[in-house]
Write a protein that holds these residues in place. Structure first.
Motif, mmCIF file in Angstrom:
data_model
loop_
_atom_site.group_PDB
_atom_site.id
_atom_site.type_symbol
_atom_site.label_atom_id
_atom_site.label_comp_id
_atom_site.label_asym_id
_atom_site.label_seq_id
_atom_site.Cartn_x
_atom_site.Cartn_y
_atom_site.Cartn_z
ATOM 1 N N ARG A 23 0.970 -1.173 -0.093
ATOM 2 C CA ARG A 23 0.074 0.015 0.120
ATOM 3 C C ARG A 23 0.882 1.416 -0.029
ATOM 4 O O ARG A 23 1.802 1.334 0.696
ATOM 5 N N MET A 24 0.588 1.981 -1.015
ATOM 6 C CA MET A 24 1.117 3.500 -0.905
ATOM 7 C C MET A 24 0.045 4.593 -0.840
ATOM 8 O O MET A 24 -0.885 4.365 -1.554
ATOM 9 N N VAL A 25 0.139 5.761 -0.323
ATOM 10 C CA VAL A 25 -0.724 6.708 -0.065
ATOM 11 C C VAL A 25 -0.085 7.983 -1.015
ATOM 12 O O VAL A 25 0.762 8.494 -0.578
ATOM 13 N N PHE A 26 -0.985 8.293 -1.668
ATOM 14 C CA PHE A 26 -0.640 9.749 -2.211
ATOM 15 C C PHE A 26 -1.775 10.777 -1.694
ATOM 16 O O PHE A 26 -2.783 10.428 -1.815
ATOM 17 N N TYR A 27 -1.238 11.563 -0.719
ATOM 18 C CA TYR A 27 -2.201 12.597 -0.092
ATOM 19 C C TYR A 27 -2.321 13.834 -0.684
ATOM 20 O O TYR A 27 -1.509 14.570 -0.792
ATOM 21 N N LEU A 28 -3.372 14.129 -1.349
ATOM 22 C CA LEU A 28 -3.844 15.087 -2.188
ATOM 23 C C LEU A 28 -4.354 16.185 -0.944
ATOM 24 O O LEU A 28 -5.626 16.017 -0.674
ATOM 25 N N ASP A 29 -3.840 17.333 -0.559
ATOM 26 C CA ASP A 29 -4.684 18.076 0.464
ATOM 27 C C ASP A 29 -4.429 19.465 -0.112
ATOM 28 O O ASP A 29 -3.457 20.282 0.099
ATOM 29 N N PRO A 30 -5.521 19.888 -0.856
ATOM 30 C CA PRO A 30 -5.417 21.306 -1.636
ATOM 31 C C PRO A 30 -5.504 22.347 -0.583
ATOM 32 O O PRO A 30 -6.207 22.307 0.519
ATOM 33 N N GLY A 31 -4.727 23.342 -1.010
ATOM 34 C CA GLY A 31 -4.786 24.606 -0.262
ATOM 35 C C GLY A 31 -6.050 25.544 -0.420
ATOM 36 O O GLY A 31 -6.756 25.223 -1.112
ATOM 37 N N GLY A 32 -6.049 26.496 0.396
ATOM 38 C CA GLY A 32 -7.050 27.310 0.290
ATOM 39 C C GLY A 32 -7.278 27.976 -1.256
ATOM 40 O O GLY A 32 -6.182 28.333 -1.945
ATOM 41 N N GLY A 33 -8.571 28.217 -1.576
ATOM 42 C CA GLY A 33 -8.811 28.542 -2.858
ATOM 43 C C GLY A 33 -8.565 27.655 -4.291
ATOM 44 O O GLY A 33 -8.647 27.899 -5.239
#
Length: 68
Positions: A23-33
């Motif tokens: 298992r590999m996690v690609f964590y997409l955490d968008p910033g404000g806007g």
């Protein structure tokens, strides 16, 4: 809040095969806007690269952020 850090996740392997993570996690955490459409496009690009490498992928949404 964007902290500019790498988030650590639990090891992606079973206890009987620690040297073979599955298992590999690609964590997409968008910033404000950054809206949902841009985040979705990024996730689809990651999926395409993984598909090209022969790796299966599944989205996992935390629900921690509301897109408006």
């Amino acid at each position: 809040m964007q902290m500019g850090t790498v988030e650590f996740h639990p090891w992606g392997a079973r206890s009987d095969s620690l040297d073979r993570p599955e298992r590999m996690v690609f964590y997409l955490d968008p910033g404000g806007g950054v809206g949902f459409a841009a985040t979705r496009r990024a996730a689809l690009e990651v999926r395409e690269v993984l598909d090209d490498a022969g790796l299966a992928s599944w989205p996992l949404l935390s629900g921690a952020r509301v897109f408006m």
